[in-house]
Enzyme design. Structure first.
Site, PDB file in Angstrom:
ATOM      1  N   LYS A  42       0.947  -1.006   0.081  1.00 49.22           N
ATOM      2  CA  LYS A  42       0.016  -0.038  -0.109  1.00 49.22           C
ATOM      3  C   LYS A  42       0.956   1.300   0.193  1.00 49.22           C
ATOM      4  CE  LYS A  42      -2.004  -2.209   3.388  1.00 49.22           C
ATOM      5  NZ  LYS A  42      -2.994  -2.395   4.781  1.00 49.22           N
ATOM      6  N   GLY A  43       2.189   0.888   0.395  1.00 48.08           N
ATOM      7  CA  GLY A  43       3.100   2.171   0.555  1.00 48.08           C
ATOM      8  C   GLY A  43       3.064   3.178  -0.672  1.00 48.08           C
ATOM      9  N   GLU A  98       7.393   2.010  -6.852  1.00 48.53           N
ATOM     10  CA  GLU A  98       7.699   1.651  -5.168  1.00 48.53           C
ATOM     11  C   GLU A  98       8.054   2.816  -4.518  1.00 48.53           C
ATOM     12  OE1 GLU A  98       7.371  -0.367  -3.208  1.00 48.53           O
ATOM     13  OE2 GLU A  98       8.233  -2.391  -3.334  1.00 48.53           O
ATOM     14  N   ASP A  99       7.453   2.814  -3.283  1.00 49.41           N
ATOM     15  CA  ASP A  99       7.757   3.980  -2.538  1.00 49.41           C
ATOM     16  C   ASP A  99       9.074   4.034  -2.042  1.00 49.41           C
ATOM     17  OD1 ASP A  99       7.494   1.473  -0.812  1.00 49.41           O
ATOM     18  OD2 ASP A  99       6.240   2.124   0.575  1.00 49.41           O
ATOM     19  N   ASP A 102      14.628  -1.071  -0.526  1.00 54.93           N
ATOM     20  CA  ASP A 102      15.620  -1.359   0.870  1.00 54.93           C
ATOM     21  C   ASP A 102      16.475  -2.404   0.576  1.00 54.93           C
ATOM     22  OD1 ASP A 102      16.234  -1.196   3.598  1.00 54.93           O
ATOM     23  OD2 ASP A 102      14.922  -2.573   4.137  1.00 54.93           O
ATOM     24  N   LYS A 130      17.112   3.337  -0.574  1.00 54.83           N
ATOM     25  CA  LYS A 130      18.375   3.334   0.831  1.00 54.83           C
ATOM     26  C   LYS A 130      19.335   2.255  -0.008  1.00 54.83           C
ATOM     27  CE  LYS A 130      15.212   2.965   4.357  1.00 54.83           C
ATOM     28  NZ  LYS A 130      14.656   2.118   5.687  1.00 54.83           N
ATOM     29  N   PHE A 151      14.686   4.645   9.035  1.00 50.68           N
ATOM     30  CA  PHE A 151      13.362   4.259   8.870  1.00 50.68           C
ATOM     31  C   PHE A 151      12.297   5.515   8.731  1.00 50.68           C
ATOM     32  CE2 PHE A 151       9.058   2.455   9.348  1.00 50.68           C
ATOM     33  CZ  PHE A 151       9.233   1.150   8.630  1.00 50.68           C
ATOM     34  N   VAL A 152      11.646   5.462   7.460  1.00 52.31           N
ATOM     35  CA  VAL A 152      10.937   6.703   7.037  1.00 52.31           C
ATOM     36  C   VAL A 152       9.488   6.370   7.107  1.00 52.31           C
ATOM     37  CG1 VAL A 152      12.912   8.034   5.935  1.00 52.31           C
ATOM     38  CG2 VAL A 152      11.551   6.246   4.722  1.00 52.31           C
ATOM     39  N   ASP A 158       4.352   3.745   6.031  1.00 51.27           N
ATOM     40  CA  ASP A 158       3.775   3.334   7.388  1.00 51.27           C
ATOM     41  C   ASP A 158       4.827   2.765   8.416  1.00 51.27           C
ATOM     42  OD1 ASP A 158       3.970   0.751   5.971  1.00 51.27           O
ATOM     43  OD2 ASP A 158       2.926   0.096   7.651  1.00 51.27           O
ATOM     44  N   ARG A 164       0.707   7.039   7.331  1.00 44.97           N
ATOM     45  CA  ARG A 164       0.722   7.167   5.889  1.00 44.97           C
ATOM     46  C   ARG A 164       0.132   8.499   5.619  1.00 44.97           C
ATOM     47  NH1 ARG A 164       1.357   1.843   3.689  1.00 44.97           N
ATOM     48  NH2 ARG A 164       0.499  -0.002   5.227  1.00 44.97           N
TER      49      ARG A 164
HETATM   50  P1  IMP Z   1      12.921  -4.601   0.315  1.00 40.88           P
HETATM   51  O1  IMP Z   1      12.265  -5.901  -0.202  1.00 40.88           O
HETATM   52  O2  IMP Z   1      13.747  -4.903   1.622  1.00 40.88           O
HETATM   53  O3  IMP Z   1      13.421  -3.814  -0.667  1.00 40.88           O
HETATM   54  O4  IMP Z   1      11.679  -3.962   1.077  1.00 40.88           O
HETATM   55  C1  IMP Z   1      10.965  -2.900   0.330  1.00 40.88           C
HETATM   56  C2  IMP Z   1       9.700  -2.485   0.998  1.00 40.88           C
HETATM   57  O5  IMP Z   1       9.723  -2.543   2.491  1.00 40.88           O
HETATM   58  C3  IMP Z   1       9.243  -1.244   0.613  1.00 40.88           C
HETATM   59  O6  IMP Z   1       8.407  -1.117  -0.437  1.00 40.88           O
HETATM   60  C4  IMP Z   1       8.331  -0.670   1.842  1.00 40.88           C
HETATM   61  O7  IMP Z   1       7.044  -1.147   1.895  1.00 40.88           O
HETATM   62  C5  IMP Z   1       9.169  -1.279   3.002  1.00 40.88           C
HETATM   63  N1  IMP Z   1      10.254  -0.454   3.716  1.00 40.88           N
HETATM   64  C6  IMP Z   1      11.428  -0.731   3.463  1.00 40.88           C
HETATM   65  N2  IMP Z   1      12.191   0.485   4.148  1.00 40.88           N
HETATM   66  C7  IMP Z   1      11.025   1.200   4.664  1.00 40.88           C
HETATM   67  C8  IMP Z   1      10.983   2.596   5.662  1.00 40.88           C
HETATM   68  O8  IMP Z   1      12.243   3.146   5.687  1.00 40.88           O
HETATM   69  N3  IMP Z   1       9.734   2.985   5.719  1.00 40.88           N
HETATM   70  C9  IMP Z   1       8.707   2.236   5.190  1.00 40.88           C
HETATM   71  N4  IMP Z   1       8.792   1.205   4.788  1.00 40.88           N
HETATM   72  C10 IMP Z   1       9.760   0.784   4.267  1.00 40.88           C
HETATM   73 MG    MG Z   2       6.379  -1.064  -0.509  1.00 44.33          MG
END
Ligand code: IMP
Ligand code: MG
Length: 178
Positions: A42-43, A98-99, A102, A130, A151-152, A158, A164
């Site tokens: 949902k981000g 994507e928001d 990470d 990141k 962490f944002v 969220d 959100r």
């Molecule tokens: P990844 O698979 O580790 O790249 O995770 C990506 C997903 O984790 C993003 O689409 C977000 O939904 C969530 N996420 C990662 N870092 C943050 C953050 O700092 N704040 C909020 N959501 C995050």
């Molecule tokens: Mg996301």
């Protein structure tokens, strides 16, 4: 609620400028084509909604939802599909929105899954990156801001489903989730 915010990383106006800039690049690159924005729920809903309004080439939107097992602030890399796209994407120009990237593991899963459906192309647009946290070599084709490992929340993002609605992107005080 604002008491839990350590600092504001990007204000609403700065975000708007960046989203318009990304939309301009997308409109330029997809000239003569139609693009499908795939909003990763949902981000990414607010980012997708804003981006959509600034794109000048024909554009459609679909949504997908995944969950990655892990704790509240860190993904484990094991991704599960919660909601698939509504429509087929064969011969479609797909742009995953994507928001934040990470570890990159969620996107790796999504890209691999969508590529199997014979789309015309698959690209990625991420508002935040990141980069130092990456566990693979995934890089978005369009990136808003490269951010440090904090962490944002806000602008759709969220912590435990809260925050959100904030119009800015802020950093949560670590004591909120530690
Ligand atoms: P990844 O698979 O580790 O790249 O995770 C990506 C997903 O984790 C993003 O689409 C977000 O939904 C969530 N996420 C990662 N870092 C943050 C953050 O700092 N704040 C909020 N959501 C995050
Ligand atoms: Mg996301």
């Amino acid at each position: 609620m604002d008491n839990n915010i350590k600092y504001v990383m990007y204000g609403a106006e700065e975000i708007e400028r960046k989203v318009k800039e990304i939309a301009r690049q997308i409109s330029h690159d997809y000239q003569g084509k139609e693009v499908l924005l795939v909003c990763v729920l949902k981000g990414s809903i607010i980012f997708t909604a804003d981006l959509l309004r600034y794109i000048s080439v024909p554009v459609k939107m679909d949504t997908i939802a995944v969950s990655s097992y892990g704790n509240a602030t860190e993904s484990s890399g094991v991704v599960r599909l919660l909601k698939d796209l509504d429509e087929a994407i064969k011969d479609v120009h797909v742009l995953i929105v994507e928001d934040i990237i990470d570890s990159g593991l969620t996107l790796e899963y999504l890209i691999n899954m969508l590529k199997q459906r014979q789309p015309a192309s698959v690209k990625v647009c991420a508002l935040l990156d990141k980069r130092e946290r990456r566990k693979n070599n995934i890089i978005a084709d369009y990136t808003g801001f490269i951010i440090p490992n904090e962490f944002v929340i806000g602008y759709g993002m969220d912590y435990n489903e809260d925050y959100r609605q904030l119009p800015y992107i802020g950093v949560l005080k670590p004591e909120v989730y530690q």
